[in-house]
Enzyme design. Sequence first.
Site, mmCIF file in Angstrom:
data_model
loop_
_atom_site.group_PDB
_atom_site.id
_atom_site.type_symbol
_atom_site.label_atom_id
_atom_site.label_comp_id
_atom_site.label_asym_id
_atom_site.label_seq_id
_atom_site.Cartn_x
_atom_site.Cartn_y
_atom_site.Cartn_z
ATOM 1 N N GLY A 101 114.308 81.084 16.471
ATOM 2 C CA GLY A 101 115.699 81.452 17.206
ATOM 3 C C GLY A 101 116.680 80.114 17.752
ATOM 4 O O GLY A 101 118.016 80.476 17.423
ATOM 5 N N ALA A 117 110.467 85.655 15.647
ATOM 6 C CA ALA A 117 109.522 86.330 15.568
ATOM 7 C C ALA A 117 108.391 86.337 16.817
ATOM 8 O O ALA A 117 107.617 87.054 16.778
ATOM 9 C CB ALA A 117 108.584 85.759 14.252
ATOM 10 N N HIS A 118 108.226 85.091 17.325
ATOM 11 C CA HIS A 118 107.210 84.857 18.290
ATOM 12 C C HIS A 118 107.476 85.535 19.555
ATOM 13 O O HIS A 118 106.523 85.709 20.312
ATOM 14 C CB HIS A 118 106.740 83.526 18.427
ATOM 15 N N CYS A 173 113.300 70.507 35.776
ATOM 16 C CA CYS A 173 113.437 69.105 36.264
ATOM 17 C C CYS A 173 114.495 68.560 35.537
ATOM 18 O O CYS A 173 114.551 68.480 34.288
ATOM 19 C CB CYS A 173 112.056 68.622 36.042
HETATM 20 N N1 PLP Z 1 117.121 82.675 22.232
HETATM 21 C C1 PLP Z 1 116.484 83.215 23.354
HETATM 22 C C2 PLP Z 1 117.207 84.186 24.287
HETATM 23 C C3 PLP Z 1 115.132 82.847 23.683
HETATM 24 O O1 PLP Z 1 114.548 83.583 24.727
HETATM 25 C C4 PLP Z 1 114.561 82.168 22.865
HETATM 26 C C5 PLP Z 1 113.142 81.358 23.241
HETATM 27 O O2 PLP Z 1 112.823 80.873 24.188
HETATM 28 C C6 PLP Z 1 115.253 81.425 21.894
HETATM 29 C C7 PLP Z 1 116.647 81.665 21.624
HETATM 30 C C8 PLP Z 1 114.828 80.512 20.848
HETATM 31 O O3 PLP Z 1 113.887 80.985 19.940
HETATM 32 P P1 PLP Z 1 112.613 79.982 19.065
HETATM 33 O O4 PLP Z 1 111.826 79.691 20.089
HETATM 34 O O5 PLP Z 1 112.336 80.805 18.042
HETATM 35 O O6 PLP Z 1 113.328 78.680 18.905
#
Ligand code: PLP
Length: 392
Positions: free
Chosen positions: A74, A205-206, A330
């Site tokens: 993401g 994906a995760h 933090c």
């Molecule tokens: N966007 C949102 C809304 C998320 O919750 C996250 C994960 O924390 C991300 C982007 C980032 O995704 P990734 O962990 O696959 O880099």
Amino acid sequence: MVHPAVYLDHAATTPVRPEVRDAMLPFLGGELFGNPSSSHRFGRAVRAAVEGARRELAEAVGVAPNEVIFTSGGTEADNLAVLGACLEAREQGHPMIAAVGTTEHKAILAAAHEVVHLGGREILLPVDDDGRLRLDALELALAERPAIVSVMWANNETGVLHPVAEIGARCRTAGVRFHTDLVQAFGKVPVDLAEVRVDLATVSAHKIGGPKGIGALIVRNRTRLAPRQHGGGQQAGVRPGTENVAGIVGLGRAALLAARDRAAETVRLAALRDELEARLLASVTDLHVTGQGAPRAPHILSVQAAGADGESLLHQLDLAGIAASGGSACATGNVEPSHVLTAMGIPRERALGAVRFSLGRETTRSDIERVTAIFGQAVEKSRRLAAALGRA
Ligand code: PLP
């Protein structure tokens, strides 16, 4: 009695689904090791799997397979959307302006900030007290003709859903590209990109039972992006590099399953979330639900326990075997409320006592009962501690 641990941090990550793992295994050993760009049989076999996963993901979100660009997750997809659109605008002789919501994920906010370092401008779009984007502010920003507007579908800290259909329609009228981060929404609320005007969308994906380190940027309406990486011509040169084949196969399968299970999960998770919310409100005084007046994704419940200390509260929960996460971070040695809660105008004394519970496929009613049974005491302890430290 020893209880099994209760995992209520699915917005952080989710366990890999067994079906996903099974789909990935042949690509982690054995004969399916070829490079998908090779034209011989070893390559072709693997290419077929990559293209199959592309179709699975495309169908799950309602787009065409050639609109899927695989990324390392993401974060990369968010960066590619914001920076790729702004740098492309510059190449076309237009100003580099990124207009992004104040409650976006750091991947978007930091990318917008990078636009500033590169000589462009960022416009931070405010939200109302419930965390929803203010459409009047969007209108003002659109008048400046930004290269990209980025507003997430569902917020990762609060679950609050932005009015993305309305935002997409307004961006289209203004002729401005619209990116939405689908990471928390996909699999939890209906997401059909054939219905909502979106030019770019991020998937990871995760968060949906797939592996970590793989995601995608959906690129629609022939949106042109300046690549952030340079190399071979894979993925039309937008995101070159030999594909993470096992990860891509895992993402495709996770997306297919998430789309298949979505309707039932939305109902089941909303019922569990509502029960948790009602029980916590009934058992703890001066407890506030974040974004209570807004429509919210069903898997996230953020509460603020006024006068408590989020860190110690999470520690109490952890000692009781409950994994959740907080609403503060933090920063330069001090604990500060998260940028999301701050942007919503939540008073510091409440925001510092914020906890996020996020539910998932394995969450059961007994998990909710476990949390309810111990949360009140944990808050009391944490409030006493905060008062003793002179923070309340
Ligand atoms: N966007 C949102 C809304 C998320 O919750 C996250 C994960 O924390 C991300 C982007 C980032 O995704 P990734 O962990 O696959 O880099």
